[in-house]
Scaffold this motif. Sequence first.
Motif, short mmCIF file in Angstrom:
data_model
loop_
_atom_site.label_atom_id
_atom_site.label_comp_id
_atom_site.label_asym_id
_atom_site.label_seq_id
_atom_site.Cartn_x
_atom_site.Cartn_y
_atom_site.Cartn_z
N MET A 1 0.84 -1.19 0.00
CA MET A 1 0.00 0.00 0.00
C MET A 1 0.88 1.25 0.00
SD MET A 1 -3.42 -0.70 2.14
CE MET A 1 -2.74 -0.55 3.80
N PRO A 2 0.48 2.27 -0.75
CA PRO A 2 1.28 3.51 -0.77
C PRO A 2 1.36 4.12 0.63
CG PRO A 2 -0.44 3.54 -2.45
CD PRO A 2 -0.72 2.37 -1.58
N GLU A 14 -0.31 4.39 5.88
CA GLU A 14 -0.44 3.59 4.67
C GLU A 14 -1.90 3.56 4.27
OE1 GLU A 14 1.31 -0.24 4.93
OE2 GLU A 14 3.36 0.56 4.82
N GLU A 16 -4.96 2.79 0.94
CA GLU A 16 -5.29 2.16 -0.33
C GLU A 16 -4.92 3.11 -1.47
OE1 GLU A 16 -6.85 -0.79 -1.00
OE2 GLU A 16 -7.00 -1.35 1.12
N ARG A 17 -4.51 2.55 -2.60
CA ARG A 17 -4.28 3.36 -3.78
C ARG A 17 -5.60 4.00 -4.20
NH1 ARG A 17 -3.81 2.80 -9.38
NH2 ARG A 17 -2.00 3.86 -10.27
N GLY A 18 -5.58 5.29 -4.57
CA GLY A 18 -6.79 5.97 -5.02
C GLY A 18 -7.49 6.77 -3.94
N HIS A 53 3.67 10.13 -6.28
CA HIS A 53 2.79 9.88 -7.40
C HIS A 53 1.34 10.16 -7.01
CE1 HIS A 53 1.63 6.92 -10.88
NE2 HIS A 53 1.50 8.21 -11.20
N LYS A 78 -5.73 12.25 -5.54
CA LYS A 78 -5.67 10.83 -5.21
C LYS A 78 -4.23 10.37 -5.06
CE LYS A 78 -9.98 9.60 -7.50
NZ LYS A 78 -10.53 9.22 -8.80
N LEU A 80 -1.45 7.74 -5.60
CA LEU A 80 -1.20 6.60 -6.49
C LEU A 80 0.08 5.85 -6.11
CD1 LEU A 80 -2.19 8.19 -9.94
CD2 LEU A 80 -3.62 6.94 -8.32
N GLY A 81 0.91 6.51 -5.30
CA GLY A 81 2.14 5.87 -4.83
C GLY A 81 2.59 6.57 -3.56
N ASN A 82 3.79 6.27 -3.10
CA ASN A 82 4.28 6.97 -1.91
C ASN A 82 4.34 8.47 -2.16
OD1 ASN A 82 4.53 4.51 -0.79
ND2 ASN A 82 6.78 4.40 -0.86
#
Lengths: 659, 659
Positions: A1-2, A14, A16-18, A53, A78, A80-82
Motif C-alpha cells: 500500500m502507498p 499507509e 489504499e491506492r486511489g 505519485h 488521489k 497513487l504511490g508513496n
Amino acid sequence: MPKVTFHPDEVSVEVERGVTLQAAAKAAGVELASICGGDGICGRCRVIVKNGHIEAAPTTLLNREEIQRGYVLACQTKVLGNVEVEVPPETRAEEGQILIDIDAQRFRALYQEERVSFRHEPLVQKLYLELPPPSLHDNLADQQRLYREIRRHRDYPIMQMGLKILRAQPKLLRQHDWKVTATLGLRGGTVEILQLEGGDTSSRNYGIAVDVGTSTVVAHLVDLNSGRTIDAEAMYNSQRAYGEEVTRRIIYAERGGLEQLQKTVVNDINNLITALVSRNNIALHDCSAVVCAGNTTMMHLLLGLDPSSIRRDPYVSCSTAPPPVRAAEVGIHINPRGLLYCVPAIGGWVGGDVTAGILATGLYESDKTVMLIDVGTNGEIVIGRREDGFSWMVTCSASAGPAFEGSGVKCGMKASRGAIERVQISHDGNVLYKTVGNVKPKGICGSGLIDLVAGLLEAGFIDRSGRLIPEASSRIRERDGLLEFVVVPAQRSATEKDIVITQADIENLLRAKAAIYAGTVILMKSLNLDVTDIDRVFLAGGFGNYLDREKAIMIGLIPDLPLEKIRFVGNTSIIGAKMALLSREAWEKCEEIAQSATYYDLISFPHYYEEFLAAKFLPHTELERFPSVQKRLTEKGVKALPPGPSPLVTYGREVPKVG
Amino acid sequence: MPKVTFHPDEVSVEVERGVTLQAAAKAAGVELASICGGDGICGRCRVIVKNGHIEAAPTTLLNREEIQRGYVLACQTKVLGNVEVEVPPETRAEEGQILIDIDAQRFRALYQEERVSFRHEPLVQKLYLELPPPSLHDNLADQQRLYREIRRHRDYPIMQMGLKILRAQPKLLRQHDWKVTATLGLRGGTVEILQLEGGDTSSRNYGIAVDVGTSTVVAHLVDLNSGRTIDAEAMYNSQRAYGEEVTRRIIYAERGGLEQLQKTVVNDINNLITALVSRNNIALHDCSAVVCAGNTTMMHLLLGLDPSSIRRDPYVSCSTAPPPVRAAEVGIHINPRGLLYCVPAIGGWVGGDVTAGILATGLYESDKTVMLIDVGTNGEIVIGRREDGFSWMVTCSASAGPAFEGSGVKCGMKASRGAIERVQISHDGNVLYKTVGNVKPKGICGSGLIDLVAGLLEAGFIDRSGRLIPEASSRIRERDGLLEFVVVPAQRSATEKDIVITQADIENLLRAKAAIYAGTVILMKSLNLDVTDIDRVFLAGGFGNYLDREKAIMIGLIPDLPLEKIRFVGNTSIIGAKMALLSREAWEKCEEIAQSATYYDLISFPHYYEEFLAAKFLPHTELERFPSVQKRLTEKGVKALPPGPSPLVTYGREVPKVG
C-alpha cells in the motif's frame, strides 16, 4: 500500500491506492481545514506535494504559480504511490472551527445518503432585471413595470414594497437604463422587495445560518446563489454568564434581565457574522437573510419575547412560529432591510433546533421508524415515520444539563482544539487518548467523557452505580473529600494541571444520560413500541468528532441496538437551518413539521421519574435491557483490551488507524 | 296642501302631505345640517316643532327632555298638516360643510338607485376575541392561539404581526383574562394585526376618506362598524400657493419642492382629520385607516413620489397602485400603526379619483353605455359598459383649468356659504340669483358660472364666441381696458364690492368647457360611438348644489342629450373612496377597474386640437350638434323668461319652489 508522509508533523500512514490526500490526512490524524466537506469548492485544504505519485483534479481555486510550487487540494487529489506532503500553516484547522468543519462534512454525508434534496430557492433572492423602457404604447407605471418583470421570472402572487424603495425607484431605474437587481425576501406567503440596486449585483447574495444553542452559538456563511457554505464560526453563548440552563435564564429574564439577555446573544451573533464576512471579504450589505434555529427559550430571548410562561404550567410560549422580522429590529447587523427568520418550534420545550433536526435527517418522510436523539443542554427525542402517505412525529424533551457539552464537568470543554475526544483504558490501566488537533490536552469534550465512563466501567474502576473504586486503580485519589480519576497528569497537559474526572462529574453524566434514556423509553412506551421496533437512531449533538456508538450504548445513553442502525449526525440544527435558508420548500416543510409534530410532556407521565431513577445505573438497573453490554461485561477478561495493536496513543507519537 | 313655516327665517312653503320636514326645509330654501343624508343616524337635523300636525319616527338621538321641548329629527318627521318649525342655531348648516352635506345626500341617492351594494368589510376591522385560556391539553403558543381565534371569525389566510405587538402580547393576554380586541388591517392580499388592546374596544373603529383634489381637499369621518358618515370637512388644497394646476406643481416639485408639497398636503389632511375627530370626541387612536382618492399627481405628492415623469413623454408615473403604507410614514396623524390606502389610478393623467368615480357610479357593471364626466382642474371622461359579462372602460383627461371650481375667475369661489350657485337673467335684463345658505353673495361658484354664461347668451348680452356686447346691457362696462358684466352691485354684495364676470373670465370658462367637450367627442369617435349611443351621462364635480343640466348643455359643456339621460352626481371621488374604505370587495373592485380601464392620451389624437377650437364657441361652432340649444336660440322671444312666477329671487325674500 502507498505510504503518505505529512510534514512538518512527520507522521506517515499507509492507505489504499486511489484514496484522497484528505482521507489520508484524516487517517494519519492530521487535521486539515475544510469547509465544503470535500467537494473541492472551498479551497481550504491546500497542501504542497513535495514528491510522489498523485492524480489531482483540475481546479480554479489554485493559481498557476501555486500549482507550479506543488499546491493541490487535498480532497481532490488521489494517492497513487508513496507521497510526501507538506501542510502549510494556513491549512491547519484552527481552534473553534474544527467543530464546524466536521458538521460541514456531516451535512454532506447526511445529504447524500439520507435526504431528498429540496428545490434551490433561497428565502432571500437577488434577481437581475432588464425592464423594457416605457413607451406611449407600454406606459405602465414604474412600480407596476417592475412587478411585471419580476413576475416573468418568479411566480409570487403577493408582492410588497416599502415607501423608501418606492420613492427611490424612479431615479434608480432611469439612471441605470432600466437595468436593476431586486432583492426579494419571502415572508409568510408574500414576497417583499427588500432592496433595489442599479445594474447587476445578483452574484453577491449571502445568508447566515445560526444554531443558537444554550451553550454554543454556531454560524455558517452561505452563498445563496450556489448554496455552498463559505465559512463557519462558533463561540460559547455569552448568556451562560446568566445561567447554564434554560430555566435559569428564564428566571433571569423574569427578574428584569430580558433586555440584557437579548442584547447578549445578539452581540454574539453579530460577532460571528462580523468574523465571517470580514474574513471572506463580503459586504454586510450583501447579506440579507439570517435563519436561526434554537430551542424555544433561546428564540424568545433572541427576539426579546417574554419566556416566563414557558416554565409554568401549562408551559405555553409566546410564539412557536414568529413571523420573519427585519434583522435590524432585533439588532442583528446585516443589510438594514434584511430579514431574520426563526425556524418554527414544536412547543415550549421542543424548539426550532429539533424542527431543523427533523428536516435535516428526513425523519418526517422515512418509511422506517426513526428515533432522533439531540443531546444538548436539553435532550430532545423524536420518534416518527411515514405511513400510508401520512407522517407522524412525537417529541419530548428531557432536562439533561450541559454535561455532554463539557459544561458542569470539572475538566469539561467543548469539542475544540485540545479537547480529549477519544479515550480508552488499556489492559494495564493506562489511559490512551486523542485530542482534537493532536495537541496537548486541555480538557475533555462530550465524546471523550462517554468513552471515559465506559472505559472506567469496563476496567472495573467504577461500579455499575458509577462509584469510583479507590483500590482498583492508582489513578483514583481523594481531593477535598471527593474521589477523582486522573486522566492526564499535569506534566502532560496543556494547562499544566491534572485533567481529572470527579465522582461528581460522573454523577452529572449519569443524571444526564438517565434523563435522555428515560425519555426514549417513555416515548416508545407511549407509542406502544418496543426497542426492536426502532429501525434507525440518529444521534445528534456537539459531542466531538468521533462519537463511539458502542460506548454510548455501554453507558446506557442510547438503547442497545445493532450499530448499523445508529448514526451520529452532528449538529442537525445548523444543517436544517441552512437547508431552510436555501430553499423555500424546506422552510415550508419546517412549518409543516412544527405544526404536525406532537409534543409529549414527560412531566405528565408518572413513570418518567421511575424510569429516570432506574436509568441512573451503568448501563441500567435492568442489565438485560442492554444485552450487548451484559455480554461484554460478563465475558471473561473484560478488562483486557482486544488483541492487536492499540488503536489509540497518547499525544504526538503514533496515530490511530481510522477508516 | 299643508303649509310649513320656518322660524326665525319666517319663510313658508306648501308641501304634499307626508313629505319630511327636511324636504320641506329644502323646498323653502332653509339649509339644515345633515351628514347622513337623511337616514336618521347623524342627528344633525334637529329642529323644534312649535305646533302643528306631524308624525315623527322614534329615535335614540334625542333625549326625553328634548322630545318634551318639541325636538324632532327633520329627516324622520312627516308633515301631516300646517306646521311651525324653529330651526335652532346648532342646526344651521355651517360654511364649508354645505358642499359636503350635499355630497353625503348624493351618495345616498346614488347608492339606492344606481349601485349594487358591496359586502360590509372595512379595510381595517376591530375584532373582539375571547381566547380559551391555555391548558395542558391545549397548549398552543400565544401568537398561534390568537391566530386560531381570528381565523374562527375571519378567513384571512396570510396574517402578519410586527415585533412590538408580538412582544407586548403575552402580558396583555394574561392581564385581560384572554379577552382582547385585535385591529386587523388588510394590505395587499394579507392581513396585518395592527394593534392589540385589552378588553372589548371593538365599538370604537373609525376611518377617514379623503378626496385629494388639486383645488379642494375633502375629508369624511366614517364609523367603520356601522358604515355611517359621522362628519365631513373640506378646505382648499394649500398646495395652490405653488401653482393652480397639476403641471405647475410638478414643475415646482422638480425644482426641489417635492418635500414642501408633500408636507403641505399632509398638513391639510391632518387639519381636516383633527377638526373631524375633535368635533366628534373621537380619539385619533381609534382611527386606523385613511383612504385617499386623488389624481395621480396628487397621490404622488401625498406619498412623496417624484411626479416628474408624469408630464413627459411617455407620461409614465412612479406608481399607479402604491401599496398601503403606514399613515405615520407619510406624516398623517392617526393611530401610529394605522394604514394609508391610495385608490389605484388608471394612468398618469387619470387618477384614483376617477377609479373611485367609476366605482361610485357603478359604470363598470352597467348594461347601458355610460359616460362619466368628472369636472375638476383636470376634466376626466370615462365611457364604458358591460357587455357579455365583460366590462370595458375607456378614459381620457382634458386639461380644463380650475375655472369651474371658481379659481382663475375674478369673482369665482368654491360652493360654500355665500356663493352664487344659481343665476337667471330676467326678461328685463335683471339678474336673479340664489346663494348657498341664502346669505348675501360673496362670489360665484361653478354652477352659478354655468348659469350665468348660459343666461348671458340667451339674453343676447354675449355672442356665440363669448364676446360681451356693450350696447346690449347697461350692466356691461369697461374697467382697465377689459369688458365686464356686473352680476351684483357692491351695495348688495357681502364683500361690498361689485361681483362681476369679465371678458377674460368668460374666455377661461369657454376654454375649460371646450377642453372637456372635445375630450368627449374624441373618446366617442375613437370608440365609433355617436352621441345618440350614450345611454346615460354622469356629471361629477364640485360645482355647487343644483347644477342645471340644461344650462350645461346650453354652454356646450356636455353633449346635447335628453335631460333624463343626464345625472349630476356630485363628488364621486369621495363617495368611491368611502365605499372602498368600508368594503374589501369595493377596494378590490377599484384595483380591477384601475387595471382594466384603458387610457387614451388625447395628445396622441391629431384631431383633438381641432375639436377643441371648434368647441370654443357657444355652444359650439357647429350649432347643429346642439339641436335643443339651436331650437331655443332661434325661437322667437328667446330672451323672455317663461310664463309664471320667477323661480329665483334675490337674497332673503321669496324662496324658489324646488322638488
